[in-house]
Structures are given as structure tokens and as C-alpha cells.
Motif scaffolding. Sequence first.
Motif, short mmCIF file in Angstrom:
data_model
loop_
_atom_site.label_atom_id
_atom_site.label_comp_id
_atom_site.label_asym_id
_atom_site.label_seq_id
_atom_site.Cartn_x
_atom_site.Cartn_y
_atom_site.Cartn_z
N HIS A 18 0.82 -1.22 0.00
CA HIS A 18 0.00 0.00 0.00
C HIS A 18 0.85 1.26 0.00
N ASP A 44 -6.49 2.07 5.76
CA ASP A 44 -6.36 1.04 6.81
C ASP A 44 -6.25 1.65 8.21
N HIS A 84 -12.99 -3.06 10.30
CA HIS A 84 -11.95 -2.90 9.28
C HIS A 84 -12.49 -3.30 7.91
N HIS A 85 -12.03 -2.57 6.88
CA HIS A 85 -12.35 -2.90 5.50
C HIS A 85 -13.84 -2.66 5.19
N HIS A 116 -13.07 1.73 2.81
CA HIS A 116 -12.76 1.05 1.56
C HIS A 116 -13.93 1.18 0.58
N HIS A 165 -4.99 2.52 -2.82
CA HIS A 165 -5.28 1.50 -1.80
C HIS A 165 -6.48 0.63 -2.23
N ASP A 175 -6.28 -3.33 -3.07
CA ASP A 175 -7.10 -4.30 -2.32
C ASP A 175 -8.06 -5.05 -3.24
ZN LIG Z 1 -7.20 -2.12 3.05
#
Ligand SMILES: [Zn+2]
Length: 229
Positions: A6, A38, A50-51, A55, A85, A89
Motif C-alpha cells: 500500500h 487502513d 476494518h475494511h 474502503h 489502496h 485491495d
Molecule cells: Zn485495506
Amino acid sequence: MFLLGHSCWSYLFSKTSARQLRTSVPAYLALLAGVLPDFDIYFQPLGLVHHTYTHSLLVIIPVVVLLTYFLGRFGLAFSIGILSHLLADSLVGSIPLLYPVYPGWNVGLNLGIPSLADTVLEMGAFGLVIVYALFNGDYKLVLKPSRDGLLLGIPLVAIDTLTLLFAGDRNIPLVAFAFSRKALTAITIGHILLSGILALGVLQGLIWYFRTRARSKVQAVVGPSSPGS
Ligand SMILES: [Zn+2]
């Protein structure tokens, strides 16, 4: 993708777009931009998953618009680092592109993580960063004392703490995990090398800081030098 990839992809995307846009993004921000999505890992204790939000294009696009509106071409080049990013991903895994409106809609190639493809993408980006840094002069941050060297401490701390928190959160015994598969071993070595390079930059920054401080102390005692004095 891991934070090695990243930060490196972000550096390449921010720096090349800044060049196209005839502006400049300092190395520490170019490395940091792609790590920002992140940062949700820091807020997991507060209930942020997270995510998810960070994102999603529904969150990132307004951020890009605001950054570009207020900071102009610099804001756009920095934003392209953030967007890298999501791209990265979505190559190795998938991202919830329209979270929270369509939380279950994940888009990506799912090449796998860890996987050979991921390792090539991460280590390849790291190699390109080194070549590009030699070409654009950023390598001097590691070799000569400067204020910007000190600022490399920001991506360094972000990359290392996020990696540790991510592993800690999943109860992953980091050392055993990191060296458990060939793909991960390469990436772990990449993280260690990148951290080492950034730490060297911070060291140069510290040398710059103490030299500047010592010089200003001398000037305070002797007085500013003027011609003929
Ligand atoms: Zn990520």
C-alpha cells in the motif's frame, strides 16, 4: 494487500501524478496516503469494522473531492495515493465498493493474499519505489540530514503499528506467521527493509534537528553573523 504494498503503490501513484499535475507531494505524504484507508484498524476498539467505510467509494470519493477542492493539484495527487489502496485491495481481494448502501456487494479480482500475485505486486512496487527514489532525488532523505527525513517517521509508525495491531487483533503469532510461507517471508523481509530505510531517514532527520538546534544556540550566544563582523 499488506502495508508494504500500500505505501509503495501510493508513493508511485502520488509521485507520478504530482509530476503530471506539475505539483509535488513530499515522500512521507506519498507513502502515507495509501496507508490511510487502513487507519480504520486504529478505530476498531470504538466499533469501526476494518475494511468497510474506508474502503467504500461512497466515503472515499467525497474525501477526494474535498481534498482537491481545498488543496488543488496537490490534493488531487495525494488523493490518487489514497485511491491506489482501493485498487490494490481489489486486485488481491475485494472491496465493499458501495458500503454501507450495498454492504454485501464486494468487487475485486481476488488474486489471493498471501499469494504469488500479491508478493509480486508488493515486492515489485517496493523495487520500483527504490528505482524511482534514485531518479527523483528522494534517496537523499536517507543519506543527508533534512527536516523531511524526520517526517518519514509518520509513515514508519503508521506502517509498523497497523501491522502489529492487525496481527494482534486476529491473535496471529506474528513471527511464526510472517515466516510460515514463502510468499509471506518475502513480504516480511520487504516490510523490514522498508522500515529500515524509513528509520534511516528519521535518523538523518534527528541529525538535522540537533544540528539546527545547536546552530541556533550558537547564534543566540554570538549573535547573527553579518558581513565584516
Ligand atoms: Zn485495506
